[in-house]
Write a protein that holds these residues in place. Structure first.
Motif, PDB file in Angstrom:
ATOM      1  N   ASN A  57       0.565  -1.305  -0.102  1.00 31.31           N
ATOM      2  CA  ASN A  57      -0.237  -0.101  -0.109  1.00 31.31           C
ATOM      3  C   ASN A  57       0.724   1.338   0.067  1.00 31.31           C
ATOM      4  O   ASN A  57       0.698   2.379  -0.698  1.00 31.31           O
ATOM      5  CB  ASN A  57      -0.910  -0.080   1.331  1.00 31.31           C
ATOM      6  CG  ASN A  57      -1.938   0.957   1.027  1.00 31.31           C
ATOM      7  OD1 ASN A  57      -2.665   0.997   0.044  1.00 31.31           O
ATOM      8  ND2 ASN A  57      -2.221   1.878   2.325  1.00 31.31           N
TER       9      ASN A  57
ATOM     10  N   GLN B 157      -5.282  -3.677   2.729  1.00 30.79           N
ATOM     11  CA  GLN B 157      -5.485  -2.527   3.104  1.00 30.79           C
ATOM     12  C   GLN B 157      -6.144  -1.723   2.120  1.00 30.79           C
ATOM     13  O   GLN B 157      -6.315  -2.049   0.979  1.00 30.79           O
ATOM     14  CB  GLN B 157      -3.905  -1.721   2.688  1.00 30.79           C
ATOM     15  CG  GLN B 157      -2.967  -2.190   3.598  1.00 30.79           C
ATOM     16  CD  GLN B 157      -2.768  -1.529   5.097  1.00 30.79           C
ATOM     17  OE1 GLN B 157      -2.686  -0.126   5.191  1.00 30.79           O
ATOM     18  NE2 GLN B 157      -2.639  -2.405   5.992  1.00 30.79           N
ATOM     19  N   GLY B 158      -7.354  -1.155   2.473  1.00 34.06           N
ATOM     20  CA  GLY B 158      -8.380  -0.470   1.602  1.00 34.06           C
ATOM     21  C   GLY B 158      -9.770  -0.655   2.364  1.00 34.06           C
ATOM     22  O   GLY B 158      -9.898  -1.023   3.414  1.00 34.06           O
TER      23      GLY B 158
END
Length: 159
Positions: free
Chosen positions: A44, A69-70
């Motif tokens: 990320n 991640q997100g």
């Protein structure tokens, strides 16, 4: 030193440094979830124009959401469905320049426009996939595929 988006370095050098950072970060840790979590955080930070970076892990014949991640994501993906399921089924990396043109694409985040998926392999068996999405069309290149395949090889030593 973290490479991140240092555009003064060529792609191969950046990926070599990223893979070295991954290996150093994970060396000595045996917990696969901790290692996958740190690997997704590293990715990320490494990429620009990315809105999701993470992993799906094989469990009972399907891919199950792992560390990422997100935004929240699809939890289960059958083999052969979507980009992740197709990459896992065929045991090969897939670059999708436009996810809306990919037959059977599973839209977890409507902002995603392009995607790259790299299978995680141990002893010839798919144990999961690395999945990275971008809100930009045509975001990923063959250089990204090659670099992420190296990343995946090093990662699988630690999980």
């Amino acid at each position: 030193m973290f490479v991140g988006n240092d555009y003064s370095l060529d792609g191969k050098v950046k990926y070599d440094q990223l893979v070295g950072q991954l290996d150093a970060l994970l060396t000595g840790e045996k917990n696969k979830y901790a290692n996958l979590s740190n690997a997704s955080a590293l990715l990320n930070q490494f990429f620009d124009q990315v809105n999701w970076a993470g992993f799906y892990l094989m469990e009972d014949g399907e891919l199950v959401l792992g560390p990422f991640q997100g935004l929240p994501a699809c939890i289960r993906i059958p083999l052969g469905r979507g980009v992740c399921g197709t990459a896992a089924k065929h045991k090969e990396s897939i670059i999708v320049p436009d996810v809306n043109a990919f037959p059977g694409h599973i839209a977890c985040d409507s902002a995603s426009q392009s995607e790259i998926v790299v299978p995680l392999m141990k002893n010839g068996v798919v144990i999961g996939v690395l999945d990275i999405d971008s809100p930009v069309l045509n975001r990923f290149t063959e250089e990204d595929r090659e670099g992420l395949e190296q990343f995946a090889k090093v990662l699988t030593k630690h999980i």
